[in-house]
Motif scaffolding. Structure first.
Motif, PDB file in Angstrom:
ATOM      1  N   UNK A   1     117.824  26.468 -52.268  1.00 41.07           N
ATOM      2  CA  UNK A   1     117.002  26.527 -53.484  1.00 41.07           C
ATOM      3  C   UNK A   1     117.599  27.497 -54.507  1.00 41.07           C
ATOM      4  N   UNK A   2     117.665  27.071 -55.777  1.00 36.25           N
ATOM      5  CA  UNK A   2     118.292  27.880 -56.826  1.00 36.25           C
ATOM      6  C   UNK A   2     117.665  29.266 -56.915  1.00 36.25           C
ATOM      7  N   UNK A   3     116.338  29.309 -56.816  1.00 37.60           N
ATOM      8  CA  UNK A   3     115.650  30.594 -56.944  1.00 37.60           C
ATOM      9  C   UNK A   3     116.022  31.543 -55.799  1.00 37.60           C
ATOM     10  N   UNK A   4     116.173  30.974 -54.610  1.00 37.75           N
ATOM     11  CA  UNK A   4     116.577  31.773 -53.448  1.00 37.75           C
ATOM     12  C   UNK A   4     117.989  32.332 -53.656  1.00 37.75           C
ATOM     13  N   UNK A   5     118.908  31.480 -54.108  1.00 37.21           N
ATOM     14  CA  UNK A   5     120.296  31.905 -54.318  1.00 37.21           C
ATOM     15  C   UNK A   5     120.367  33.001 -55.383  1.00 37.21           C
ATOM     16  N   UNK A   6     119.606  32.811 -56.465  1.00 33.39           N
ATOM     17  CA  UNK A   6     119.612  33.785 -57.555  1.00 33.39           C
ATOM     18  C   UNK A   6     119.161  35.151 -57.023  1.00 33.39           C
ATOM     19  N   UNK A   7     118.111  35.138 -56.210  1.00 31.01           N
ATOM     20  CA  UNK A   7     117.615  36.426 -55.712  1.00 31.01           C
ATOM     21  C   UNK A   7     118.594  37.051 -54.717  1.00 31.01           C
ATOM     22  N   UNK A   8     119.228  36.230 -53.884  1.00 31.35           N
ATOM     23  CA  UNK A   8     120.182  36.800 -52.939  1.00 31.35           C
ATOM     24  C   UNK A   8     121.330  37.477 -53.694  1.00 31.35           C
TER      25      UNK A   8
ATOM     26  N   UNK B   1     129.746  27.352 -72.480  1.00 31.45           N
ATOM     27  CA  UNK B   1     130.926  27.559 -71.648  1.00 31.45           C
ATOM     28  C   UNK B   1     130.567  28.397 -70.427  1.00 31.45           C
ATOM     29  N   UNK B   2     129.882  29.543 -70.673  1.00 31.78           N
ATOM     30  CA  UNK B   2     129.551  30.451 -69.575  1.00 31.78           C
ATOM     31  C   UNK B   2     128.610  29.787 -68.584  1.00 31.78           C
ATOM     32  N   UNK B   3     127.802  28.825 -69.059  1.00 33.18           N
ATOM     33  CA  UNK B   3     126.769  28.270 -68.195  1.00 33.18           C
ATOM     34  C   UNK B   3     127.264  27.129 -67.313  1.00 33.18           C
ATOM     35  N   UNK B   4     128.567  26.831 -67.337  1.00 26.44           N
ATOM     36  CA  UNK B   4     129.046  25.784 -66.450  1.00 26.44           C
ATOM     37  C   UNK B   4     129.244  26.364 -65.045  1.00 26.44           C
ATOM     38  N   UNK B   5     128.210  26.243 -64.229  1.00 24.77           N
ATOM     39  CA  UNK B   5     128.212  26.829 -62.896  1.00 24.77           C
ATOM     40  C   UNK B   5     129.296  26.272 -61.987  1.00 24.77           C
ATOM     41  N   UNK B   6     129.610  24.977 -62.139  1.00 21.99           N
ATOM     42  CA  UNK B   6     130.628  24.381 -61.267  1.00 21.99           C
ATOM     43  C   UNK B   6     132.008  24.963 -61.541  1.00 21.99           C
ATOM     44  N   UNK B   7     132.289  25.248 -62.835  1.00 21.75           N
ATOM     45  CA  UNK B   7     133.571  25.857 -63.181  1.00 21.75           C
ATOM     46  C   UNK B   7     133.651  27.271 -62.610  1.00 21.75           C
ATOM     47  N   UNK B   8     132.571  28.031 -62.767  1.00 21.73           N
ATOM     48  CA  UNK B   8     132.551  29.388 -62.226  1.00 21.73           C
ATOM     49  C   UNK B   8     132.716  29.344 -60.708  1.00 21.73           C
ATOM     50  N   UNK B   9     132.112  28.342 -60.081  1.00 21.97           N
ATOM     51  CA  UNK B   9     132.201  28.194 -58.628  1.00 21.97           C
ATOM     52  C   UNK B   9     133.659  27.998 -58.185  1.00 21.97           C
ATOM     53  N   UNK B  10     134.387  27.175 -58.917  1.00 28.10           N
ATOM     54  CA  UNK B  10     135.758  26.880 -58.482  1.00 28.10           C
ATOM     55  C   UNK B  10     136.797  27.845 -59.063  1.00 28.10           C
TER      56      UNK B  10
ATOM     57  N   UNK C   1     123.620  29.462 -59.372  1.00 26.85           N
ATOM     58  CA  UNK C   1     122.477  29.121 -58.526  1.00 26.85           C
ATOM     59  C   UNK C   1     122.080  27.659 -58.710  1.00 26.85           C
ATOM     60  N   UNK C   2     122.073  27.227 -59.990  1.00 26.58           N
ATOM     61  CA  UNK C   2     121.734  25.821 -60.259  1.00 26.58           C
ATOM     62  C   UNK C   2     122.821  24.900 -59.711  1.00 26.58           C
TER      63      UNK C   2
END
Ligand code: HEC
Ligand code: HEC
Length: 215
Positions: A64-71, A21-30, A101-102
């Motif tokens: 890039x996911x790694x870039x977003x995660x670090x930002x 549940x927590x890992x659904x990035x699209x849901x967290x995004x919206x 990030x993903x």
């Protein structure tokens, strides 16, 4: 024993479901994160992740996911300071940061027509972008950010398709030290070497590159 096993299996299952549940990035995004203050990203970065140019909100789609995660962790730690993103990033859990990030990396990025590096620069700003200014030890922007600034790998983010106001603000942040998260200070050195006119010029240049027609 039996009941302990059952309890263990039960909690493992619970953890799994909880994570899924927590890992659904699209849901967290919206919808925003689980903690207060983790506002929905969609409000500022848009449903398509393309940002809001007039407000200077950057696009996240295709970064890039790694870039977003670090930002996001740099905002949280204060290595990159911004009054809007700092409290927001602090309110995100590590799992939410990873999932977001993903999710944004997977959103389709605008397609930018690539200008070859061998193109003859038509003005001093294009010269800076395509060839750099070696007398001031400024390498060409495209040597790290790729042709037309479309980005390269995990470390070099795209500049094409970002709002001019956002790009200029980042160069300003490196100049005044409020963004100091770049590991080798590559951008710190470059930004501090640019004149105010060059900052505006390169920001306009990358923001206004022609987009390719979608196939
Ligand atoms: C209220 C508006 C707002 C909301 C909501 C918001 N952002 Fe931002 N975001 C911004 C602004 C403004 C910046 C530019 C910050 C700066 O100048 O350093 C930014 C920058 C970023 C960056 C840096 C992009 C880059 O190219 O370096 C990332 C990553 C980001 N936001 C992710 C998110 C995520 C993920 C969410 C949702 C959890 C979110 N933002 C919610 C306004 C917002
Ligand atoms: C030596 C490599 C290198 C060169 C040359 C270079 N950059 Fe960068 N640039 C980077 C790196 C690395 C980052 C990401 C920094 C980070 O991780 O926070 C970056 C990030 C940026 C950002 C922030 C993007 C965002 O999404 O927040 C801007 C704006 C930028 N560069 C502009 C320029 C301009 C304009 C030039 C040419 C004058 C240039 N860069 C040349 C390495 C380079």
């Amino acid at each position: 024993m039996k009941s302990l096993e059952r309890a263990l299996v039960g909690s493992a299952l619970w953890l799994l479901l909880g994570n899924a549940f927590a890992l659904d990035g699209n849901t967290t995004y919206t919808e925003g994160g689980s903690q207060p203050g983790a506002m929905p990203c969609v409000a500022c970065h848009g449903a398509d992740g393309l940002g809001l140019a007039a407000a200077g909100f950057p696009r996240l789609a295709g970064l890039p996911a790694q870039y977003v995660r670090r930002q996001l962790s740099d905002f949280a730690s204060g290595a990159r300071s911004n009054p809007v993103m700092q409290p927001l990033a602090k309110a995100l859990t590590d799992a939410e940061i990873a999932a977001l990030s993903e999710a944004v990396a997977a959103m389709p990025a605008p397609l930018t027509a690539r200008m070859p590096r061998s193109e003859m620069p038509a003005n001093p700003i294009q010269k800076l972008v395509l060839q750099g200014a070696w007398e001031r030890q400024i390498p060409a922007c495209v040597s790290c950010h790729g042709p037309s600034g479309v980005g390269v790998g995990d470390a070099f983010p795209p500049l094409a398709g970002q709002p001019a106001a956002y790009l200029a603000a980042q160069l300003g942040a490196w100049q005044n030290g409020t963004r100091r998260d770049d590991p080798n200070d590559l951008m710190g050195h470059i930004a501090k070497s640019l004149t105010p006119d060059e900052v505006q010029g390169v920001a306009q240049y990358f923001a206004s590159l022609p987009l390719e027609a979608k196939p």
